[in-house]
Design a protein around this motif. Structure first.
Motif, PDB file in Angstrom:
ATOM      1  N   PRO A   1      -0.558 -81.909  42.583  1.00  0.00           N
ATOM      2  CA  PRO A   1       0.631 -81.093  42.319  1.00  0.00           C
ATOM      3  C   PRO A   1       0.277 -79.826  41.535  1.00  0.00           C
ATOM      4  O   PRO A   1      -0.530 -79.852  40.610  1.00  0.00           O
ATOM      5  CB  PRO A   1       1.520 -82.025  41.484  1.00  0.00           C
ATOM      6  N   GLY A   2       0.857 -78.726  41.963  1.00  0.00           N
ATOM      7  CA  GLY A   2       0.638 -77.440  41.306  1.00  0.00           C
ATOM      8  C   GLY A   2      -0.524 -76.637  41.838  1.00  0.00           C
ATOM      9  O   GLY A   2      -0.679 -75.463  41.481  1.00  0.00           O
TER      10      GLY A   2
ATOM     11  N   ARG B   1       4.874 -79.479  54.575  1.00  0.00           N
ATOM     12  CA  ARG B   1       4.418 -80.779  54.072  1.00  0.00           C
ATOM     13  C   ARG B   1       3.656 -80.601  52.754  1.00  0.00           C
ATOM     14  O   ARG B   1       3.868 -81.363  51.800  1.00  0.00           O
ATOM     15  CB  ARG B   1       3.534 -81.463  55.117  1.00  0.00           C
ATOM     16  N   LEU B   2       2.787 -79.599  52.675  1.00  0.00           N
ATOM     17  CA  LEU B   2       2.015 -79.373  51.452  1.00  0.00           C
ATOM     18  C   LEU B   2       2.920 -78.943  50.299  1.00  0.00           C
ATOM     19  O   LEU B   2       2.693 -79.345  49.154  1.00  0.00           O
ATOM     20  CB  LEU B   2       0.916 -78.351  51.708  1.00  0.00           C
ATOM     21  N   ALA B   3       3.951 -78.176  50.584  1.00  0.00           N
ATOM     22  CA  ALA B   3       4.912 -77.796  49.538  1.00  0.00           C
ATOM     23  C   ALA B   3       5.656 -79.034  49.036  1.00  0.00           C
ATOM     24  O   ALA B   3       5.849 -79.205  47.826  1.00  0.00           O
ATOM     25  CB  ALA B   3       5.888 -76.754  50.061  1.00  0.00           C
ATOM     26  N   ALA B   4       6.046 -79.916  49.959  1.00  0.00           N
ATOM     27  CA  ALA B   4       6.744 -81.139  49.568  1.00  0.00           C
ATOM     28  C   ALA B   4       5.858 -82.052  48.713  1.00  0.00           C
ATOM     29  O   ALA B   4       6.355 -82.798  47.875  1.00  0.00           O
ATOM     30  CB  ALA B   4       7.238 -81.885  50.809  1.00  0.00           C
ATOM     31  N   LEU B   5       4.541 -81.960  48.914  1.00  0.00           N
ATOM     32  CA  LEU B   5       3.593 -82.758  48.122  1.00  0.00           C
ATOM     33  C   LEU B   5       3.277 -82.109  46.775  1.00  0.00           C
ATOM     34  O   LEU B   5       2.472 -82.640  46.012  1.00  0.00           O
ATOM     35  CB  LEU B   5       2.293 -82.960  48.905  1.00  0.00           C
TER      36      LEU B   5
ATOM     37  N   GLN C   1      12.277 -78.795  52.947  1.00  0.00           N
ATOM     38  CA  GLN C   1      13.012 -79.897  52.332  1.00  0.00           C
ATOM     39  C   GLN C   1      12.733 -80.055  50.847  1.00  0.00           C
ATOM     40  O   GLN C   1      13.512 -80.652  50.127  1.00  0.00           O
ATOM     41  CB  GLN C   1      12.677 -81.214  53.042  1.00  0.00           C
ATOM     42  N   GLY C   2      11.601 -79.569  50.382  1.00  0.00           N
ATOM     43  CA  GLY C   2      11.280 -79.747  48.973  1.00  0.00           C
ATOM     44  C   GLY C   2      10.098 -78.912  48.551  1.00  0.00           C
ATOM     45  O   GLY C   2       9.447 -78.264  49.353  1.00  0.00           O
ATOM     46  N   GLY C   3       9.862 -78.928  47.249  1.00  0.00           N
ATOM     47  CA  GLY C   3       8.739 -78.196  46.692  1.00  0.00           C
ATOM     48  C   GLY C   3       9.097 -76.768  46.361  1.00  0.00           C
ATOM     49  O   GLY C   3      10.204 -76.299  46.625  1.00  0.00           O
ATOM     50  N   GLU C   4       8.132 -76.078  45.763  1.00  0.00           N
ATOM     51  CA  GLU C   4       8.321 -74.659  45.449  1.00  0.00           C
ATOM     52  C   GLU C   4       8.451 -73.875  46.748  1.00  0.00           C
ATOM     53  O   GLU C   4       7.850 -74.243  47.758  1.00  0.00           O
ATOM     54  CB  GLU C   4       7.143 -74.137  44.632  1.00  0.00           C
ATOM     55  N   PRO C   5       9.188 -72.771  46.723  1.00  0.00           N
ATOM     56  CA  PRO C   5       9.336 -71.972  47.946  1.00  0.00           C
ATOM     57  C   PRO C   5       7.979 -71.508  48.484  1.00  0.00           C
ATOM     58  O   PRO C   5       7.108 -71.088  47.730  1.00  0.00           O
ATOM     59  CB  PRO C   5      10.168 -70.773  47.485  1.00  0.00           C
ATOM     60  N   ILE C   6       7.835 -71.619  49.786  1.00  0.00           N
ATOM     61  CA  ILE C   6       6.617 -71.175  50.461  1.00  0.00           C
ATOM     62  C   ILE C   6       6.650 -69.662  50.579  1.00  0.00           C
ATOM     63  O   ILE C   6       7.675 -69.083  50.926  1.00  0.00           O
ATOM     64  CB  ILE C   6       6.513 -71.807  51.860  1.00  0.00           C
TER      65      ILE C   6
END
Length: 169
Positions: free
Chosen positions: A49-50, A66-70, A93-98
């Motif tokens: 993460p990060g 997928r990598l953003a969601a992870l 669906q999740g994570g920091e904006p791409i």
């Protein structure tokens, strides 16, 4: 035909088939990507993460999402404006904006402009076989990665890169 002409031809082809490709792969990729490519890339990448990840030749953004969601901080690039537009339209669906950007994987300087030494990892999935030259990508990767950074590439095996293969058991 020279590499630049081949690359421009490839870009025109991908721009023209972007809608088809996006529909075929949807949000999560086709079965081959969901069951084989994605899990293999994730395992080899061992993303924490990060970490900052550069997804080169991202297509409609399946791996990037997928990598953003992870938990990755993802920059996703493609040389096709139409594919980047499709990726952006899908959202996530999740994570920091791409962060999406137009970048040509055969343009070393253009890739390095994304941030020398700024990425913990680089992915390039199912695209290397479509590039007329690959040396610029590898040279850029060395410059883009942190000292402990990693590069994960997935590509089609030549035995399966055909419109009419015959399989025997």
């Amino acid at each position: 035909m020279d590499a630049q002409t081949l690359n421009e031809e490839g870009r025109a082809i991908w721009d023209a088939k972007a809608a088809f490709w996006d529909e075929l792969h949807g949000d999560e990729g086709n079965r081959f990507h969901r069951c084989f490519v994605g899990p293999s890339v994730e395992h080899l990448l061992a993303l924490q993460p990060g970490e900052r990840v550069l997804d080169i030749a991202c297509g409609n953004g399946v791996i990037a999402r997928r990598l953003a969601a992870l938990g990755g901080r993802v920059t996703a690039t493609d040389f096709s404006v139409a594919l980047i537009e499709k990726a952006q339209a899908r959202g996530q669906q999740g994570g920091e904006p791409i962060h999406y950007a137009i970048a040509d994987a055969t343009d070393e300087a253009g890739l390095v402009a994304l941030g020398a030494g700024a990425f913990d990892a680089i992915t390039c999935t199912m695209a290397l076989m479509d590039m007329p030259v690959i040396a610029p990508l590898f040279r850029a990767a060395r410059r883009l990665l942190t000292p402990a950074g990693r590069l994960v590439i997935a590509t089609a095996h030549p035995a399966f890169n055909s419109n009419g293969p015959t399989f025997y058991a």
